[in-house]
Motif scaffolding. Structure first.
Motif, PDB file in Angstrom:
ATOM      1  N   SER A 151       0.820  -1.212   0.000  1.00 33.27           N
ATOM      2  CA  SER A 151       0.000   0.000   0.000  1.00 33.27           C
ATOM      3  C   SER A 151       0.857   1.267   0.000  1.00 33.27           C
ATOM      4  O   SER A 151       0.419   2.310  -0.473  1.00 33.27           O
ATOM      5  CB  SER A 151      -0.943   0.009   1.197  1.00 33.27           C
ATOM      6  OG  SER A 151      -0.200  -0.001   2.397  1.00 33.27           O
ATOM      7  N   ASP A 152       2.077   1.191   0.507  1.00 34.95           N
ATOM      8  CA  ASP A 152       2.947   2.373   0.534  1.00 34.95           C
ATOM      9  C   ASP A 152       3.809   2.484  -0.717  1.00 34.95           C
ATOM     10  O   ASP A 152       4.563   3.427  -0.877  1.00 34.95           O
ATOM     11  CB  ASP A 152       3.838   2.349   1.780  1.00 34.95           C
ATOM     12  CG  ASP A 152       4.833   1.193   1.763  1.00 34.95           C
ATOM     13  OD1 ASP A 152       4.548   0.159   1.124  1.00 34.95           O
ATOM     14  OD2 ASP A 152       5.894   1.329   2.393  1.00 34.95           O
ATOM     15  N   ALA A 153       3.685   1.534  -1.615  1.00 35.71           N
ATOM     16  CA  ALA A 153       4.510   1.511  -2.823  1.00 35.71           C
ATOM     17  C   ALA A 153       3.803   2.260  -3.948  1.00 35.71           C
ATOM     18  O   ALA A 153       3.283   1.681  -4.873  1.00 35.71           O
ATOM     19  CB  ALA A 153       4.801   0.075  -3.246  1.00 35.71           C
ATOM     20  N   LYS A 154       3.797   3.552  -3.845  1.00 38.07           N
ATOM     21  CA  LYS A 154       3.161   4.379  -4.860  1.00 38.07           C
ATOM     22  C   LYS A 154       4.170   5.413  -5.365  1.00 38.07           C
ATOM     23  O   LYS A 154       5.046   5.836  -4.638  1.00 38.07           O
ATOM     24  CB  LYS A 154       1.947   5.084  -4.280  1.00 38.07           C
ATOM     25  CG  LYS A 154       0.864   4.132  -3.786  1.00 38.07           C
ATOM     26  CD  LYS A 154      -0.458   4.816  -3.656  1.00 38.07           C
ATOM     27  CE  LYS A 154      -1.552   3.948  -3.105  1.00 38.07           C
ATOM     28  NZ  LYS A 154      -1.679   2.629  -3.529  1.00 38.07           N
ATOM     29  N   VAL A 155       4.010   5.793  -6.610  1.00 37.59           N
ATOM     30  CA  VAL A 155       4.811   6.860  -7.194  1.00 37.59           C
ATOM     31  C   VAL A 155       3.824   7.968  -7.528  1.00 37.59           C
ATOM     32  O   VAL A 155       2.853   7.740  -8.259  1.00 37.59           O
ATOM     33  CB  VAL A 155       5.551   6.380  -8.463  1.00 37.59           C
ATOM     34  CG1 VAL A 155       6.269   7.526  -9.134  1.00 37.59           C
ATOM     35  CG2 VAL A 155       6.527   5.266  -8.112  1.00 37.59           C
ATOM     36  N   SER A 156       4.032   9.153  -6.995  1.00 37.99           N
ATOM     37  CA  SER A 156       3.113  10.258  -7.225  1.00 37.99           C
ATOM     38  C   SER A 156       3.152  10.698  -8.684  1.00 37.99           C
ATOM     39  O   SER A 156       4.124  10.439  -9.406  1.00 37.99           O
ATOM     40  CB  SER A 156       3.473  11.444  -6.332  1.00 37.99           C
ATOM     41  OG  SER A 156       4.683  12.035  -6.775  1.00 37.99           O
ATOM     42  N   ARG A 157       2.106  11.378  -9.093  1.00 35.72           N
ATOM     43  CA  ARG A 157       2.095  11.928 -10.453  1.00 35.72           C
ATOM     44  C   ARG A 157       3.246  12.902 -10.643  1.00 35.72           C
ATOM     45  O   ARG A 157       3.883  12.925 -11.680  1.00 35.72           O
ATOM     46  CB  ARG A 157       0.759  12.619 -10.742  1.00 35.72           C
ATOM     47  CG  ARG A 157      -0.327  11.622 -11.076  1.00 35.72           C
ATOM     48  CD  ARG A 157      -1.533  12.292 -11.649  1.00 35.72           C
ATOM     49  NE  ARG A 157      -2.432  11.264 -12.163  1.00 35.72           N
ATOM     50  CZ  ARG A 157      -3.517  11.522 -12.829  1.00 35.72           C
ATOM     51  NH1 ARG A 157      -3.881  12.771 -13.076  1.00 35.72           N
ATOM     52  NH2 ARG A 157      -4.279  10.538 -13.265  1.00 35.72           N
ATOM     53  N   GLN A 158       3.502  13.691  -9.628  1.00 31.14           N
ATOM     54  CA  GLN A 158       4.605  14.657  -9.719  1.00 31.14           C
ATOM     55  C   GLN A 158       5.925  13.922  -9.945  1.00 31.14           C
ATOM     56  O   GLN A 158       6.715  14.294 -10.812  1.00 31.14           O
ATOM     57  CB  GLN A 158       4.680  15.506  -8.454  1.00 31.14           C
ATOM     58  CG  GLN A 158       5.779  16.545  -8.512  1.00 31.14           C
ATOM     59  CD  GLN A 158       5.850  17.384  -7.247  1.00 31.14           C
ATOM     60  OE1 GLN A 158       5.305  17.031  -6.211  1.00 31.14           O
ATOM     61  NE2 GLN A 158       6.531  18.506  -7.339  1.00 31.14           N
TER      62      GLN A 158
END
Length: 145
Positions: free
Chosen positions: A34-41
């Motif tokens: 769940s913490d493995a995200k890459v933001s759009r920015q």
């Protein structure tokens, strides 16, 4: 097909209605954290737009398909087209054609090839995948699991 099984020495495994088996979930379990995200920015994308994406190779983008995508961008003003960064000449041609069709070239967002684990995380920022008929996405679509 089952009726051809007698002609094969290998044991047949039927995975209907699966197009092709993919092991990304096994080889890249980090995409399920769940913490493995890459933001759009971090992905080089604007935050407040709809992101149409196609990560197919540039040779699959026929002129008629690109014009269809440009038409979509015109109909969805707060949107961008996120595509795999092609060679410099192709990039310049795509930007030039977008401008000629009345769409700001800044609405074409190019992304570099990255390792598969990062690619699977980053591509989650796309809102809708646009395919390239005739060639189709094949493994690019399989990555979407």
């Amino acid at each position: 097909p089952p009726e051809l099984a007698p002609f094969y020495s290998e044991k047949q495994v039927y995975l209907s209605p699966v197009f092709a088996a993919s092991t990304h979930a096994t080889n890249h379990p980090e995409v399920f954290r769940s913490d493995a995200k890459v933001s759009r920015q971090a992905a080089g994308l604007p935050e407040d737009v709809f992101v149409f994406a196609c990560f197919n190779s540039a040779y699959k983008i026929a002129p008629t398909i690109f014009l269809a995508w440009i038409s979509i961008l015109k109909q969805v003003p707060k949107s961008v087209l996120w595509i795999l960064d092609p060679p410099a000449e192709a990039r310049a041609n795509l930007r030039r054609e977008a401008k000629a069709q009345g769409v700001s070239p800044t609405r074409l967002v190019f992304t570099d090839k990255v390792d598969m684990g990062k690619h699977l995380l980053v591509k989650a920022n796309a809102d809708l995948f646009l395919d390239t008929p005739i060639y189709n996405a094949h493994s690019t679509a399989a990555d979407a699991f």
